[in-house]
Scaffold this motif. Sequence first.
Motif, short mmCIF file in Angstrom:
data_model
loop_
_atom_site.label_atom_id
_atom_site.label_comp_id
_atom_site.label_asym_id
_atom_site.label_seq_id
_atom_site.Cartn_x
_atom_site.Cartn_y
_atom_site.Cartn_z
N ALA A 289 7.88 -5.53 -0.70
CA ALA A 289 6.85 -4.55 -0.33
C ALA A 289 7.10 -3.22 -1.05
CB ALA A 289 6.82 -4.35 1.18
N ARG B 165 3.29 -3.37 6.01
CA ARG B 165 3.22 -4.62 5.23
C ARG B 165 4.14 -5.69 5.81
NH1 ARG B 165 2.00 -4.03 -1.07
NH2 ARG B 165 0.34 -2.50 -0.93
N ARG C 123 -3.55 -9.62 3.63
CA ARG C 123 -3.23 -8.33 3.02
C ARG C 123 -4.39 -7.35 3.12
NH1 ARG C 123 0.56 -7.31 -1.77
NH2 ARG C 123 1.85 -7.92 -0.05
#
Length: 166
Positions: free
Chosen positions: A121, A148, A158
């Motif tokens: 991430a 995330r 996402r």
Amino acid sequence: MKVTTSLTAGLPVLMAEQMDADPHGTFRSWRATHPVVAHEAGSFLVLRYADVDRISKDPRVRATETAFPQLLGVMEGVLFDAFDLGMLTANDEVHRRRRSPFSRTFASRMIAELRPRMRQAAEELIADWYGDGSVEFVDRFAAQIPARVISSLLGLPREDIPEFTG
């Protein structure tokens, strides 16, 4: 709505506009001179870690449960349910029962296993703004990593991360 009582006399009063504009700057300026600030809705915020830590260990301090929405005349609906069913607003056994699934999920072993996701991430976020030469660290980096990682744990797509973060 500005609340002034004998309890708030001499304290800065946190307004929603300040939180929208610059919450970290606002807290930073007050933290230097005030351990506690009042909130315009009538609550208080403790600003220093040592004070928060001491208060959180005091057995006399309890979560609000449904007292806050009831104080505002909210006796049912989504807002009331958030307080009535929430982990952070519960006490004692109810709090422990609601916290239990999260405690297992975020146990230290699990966190160690998450390090590759955290690194990925971070690398993705850096790649997004690296060419810019600068970044607003909190909004575009620090706040995004937990969002995330937690959203990936929950299996969220996402594209839902901005809404989830909000």
